[in-house]
Design an enzyme around this catalytic site. Sequence first.
Site, PDB file in Angstrom:
ATOM      1  N   LYS A 107      17.587  41.862  39.925  1.00  8.77           N
ATOM      2  CA  LYS A 107      16.145  43.236  38.696  1.00  8.77           C
ATOM      3  C   LYS A 107      15.441  41.755  38.563  1.00  8.77           C
ATOM      4  O   LYS A 107      14.531  42.243  37.936  1.00  8.77           O
ATOM      5  CB  LYS A 107      16.830  43.713  37.310  1.00  8.77           C
ATOM      6  CG  LYS A 107      17.091  45.218  38.421  1.00  8.77           C
ATOM      7  CD  LYS A 107      17.130  46.283  36.974  1.00  8.77           C
ATOM      8  CE  LYS A 107      17.389  47.894  37.660  1.00  8.77           C
ATOM      9  NZ  LYS A 107      18.908  47.740  37.848  1.00  8.77           N
TER      10      LYS A 107
HETATM   11  C1  LIG Z   1      19.671  48.984  39.513  1.00 14.17           C
HETATM   12  C2  LIG Z   1      21.061  48.364  39.943  1.00 14.17           C
HETATM   13  C3  LIG Z   1      21.292  49.323  40.767  1.00 14.17           C
HETATM   14  C4  LIG Z   1      20.061  50.560  41.935  1.00 14.17           C
HETATM   15  O1  LIG Z   1      18.933  49.991  42.327  1.00 14.17           O
HETATM   16  P1  LIG Z   1      17.989  50.529  42.287  1.00 14.17           P
HETATM   17  O2  LIG Z   1      17.109  49.865  42.370  1.00 14.17           O
HETATM   18  O3  LIG Z   1      17.661  51.372  40.998  1.00 14.17           O
HETATM   19  O4  LIG Z   1      18.328  51.866  43.224  1.00 14.17           O
HETATM   20  C5  LIG Z   1      22.689  48.624  41.750  1.00 14.17           C
HETATM   21  N1  LIG Z   1      23.077  47.895  41.338  1.00 14.17           N
HETATM   22  C6  LIG Z   1      22.985  46.933  39.732  1.00 14.17           C
HETATM   23  C7  LIG Z   1      23.716  45.728  39.758  1.00 14.17           C
HETATM   24  C8  LIG Z   1      21.732  47.455  39.408  1.00 14.17           C
HETATM   25  O5  LIG Z   1      21.313  46.885  38.284  1.00 14.17           O
END
Ligand SMILES: *Cc1c(COP(=O)(O)O)cnc(C)c1O
Length: 435
Positions: A107
């Site tokens: 993210k």
């Molecule tokens: C946010 C997140 C996900 C999921 O991603 P999306 O874009 O919401 O599908 C998977 N793994 C981790 C570690 C995350 O922080």
Amino acid sequence: MKYYSTNKKVSGVTLQDAVVKGLAEDKGLFMPDLIKKLPQSFFDTIETLSFQEMAYTVADAFFGEDVEAEALKRIVYETLNFDVPLVHVNDNIYSLELYHGPTLAFKDVGGRFMSRLLGYFIQKQSDTKVNVLVATSGDTGSAVANGFLGVEGIHVYVLYPKGLVSPIQECQFTTLGQNITALEVDGTFDDCQALVKSAFMDEELNSILKLTSANSINVARFLPQSFYYFYTYAQLKKLCKAENVVMCVPSGNFGNITAGLFGKKMGLPLKRFIAANNRNDIFLQYLKTGVYTPRPSVSTIANAMDVGDPSNFARVLDLYGGSHEAISAEISGVSYTDEQISETLKACKQENGYLLDPHGAVGYRALQDGLQANEIGVFLETAHPAKFLETVENIIEEKVEIPLKLQEFMKGEKKSISLPKDFESFKNFLKTQAT
Ligand SMILES: *Cc1c(COP(=O)(O)O)cnc(C)c1O
């Protein structure tokens, strides 16, 4: 480029408005009017480009009409100033490690890009301060807070459920200070999300404060996630393994996988996608039945994917004209229990000497179970295993080394404001921030 809403009642919105508003007025998600195909010459030479160079080409296709070239270049280069290694795990399976950024989760890419793009637009408009509200169960809060730290004209409020976020995650957004305020809500993640939603819908609040969202509903957060699908392809091309590539994405709100689907629409030669879920298998059920039925999330050890109504499903549907058949032709689904996730994490460490986090384990398992002999599989390793320290250490029965970056956060002083979970208290608090 203009943006329309997936609910089709809003269209012709500028990029600036789409980014500042986050969600369309009809509560749909913004989609670009056009997804440009990139020229064949780009794909022919992609492996000769640096990650930033190829990301800039992709960013230019989406944002080039609305952001000056120099500024866009700076935003892309500042966002991607960390490594994204493609690691061979076994046979035809590779891990794309997206966790070498500041908060050790994928993210960071969207969080950093969005903070800079929003900062760029705010500088251009009058002097109104923008308030970013973000509800988090852990990773989103830290990536968004760190992305926005010190960005002028923006204040970030991170709402998190008291006692339900891991200590490491908590210190990643409670120790920053400056323009970041952590709000510890006496409730669950769903309560936090409900508070944020109510705030967006509250007329009085919106008349005194400019509010926006930094969840993956925001185009500036989810679109940049397409960059690393191009990078993956380029890396595989260097290894002469770029035929029949399957991308496997551990999915919660489906922002990450949707960015990959956008890449494919732009001409990126990927064969197919796997959406890997924990027990929250709403998408898998949709694939099986053709009916989308959201339901309350259940908690699992891959908790960043504990989502019962994936917000970006609306974008997936829109991308394929609502056709279940077209969606099923490009995306398959899987769902694993906590036991299966633990088992996989443990076995992968033993057999390959490769340490997964619980989310990556879901992705790796899906490739082991579903990859055909002539295919090359890449799963996105979405967070560093040390972010889920207790869970991972209990599974492998060994200590996990905590990266220096994480240790630094743990040294800071925790500061947060406690709030009950009712909307009136949150609203009153926000009103005191307006002056
Ligand atoms: C946010 C997140 C996900 C999921 O991603 P999306 O874009 O919401 O599908 C998977 N793994 C981790 C570690 C995350 O922080």
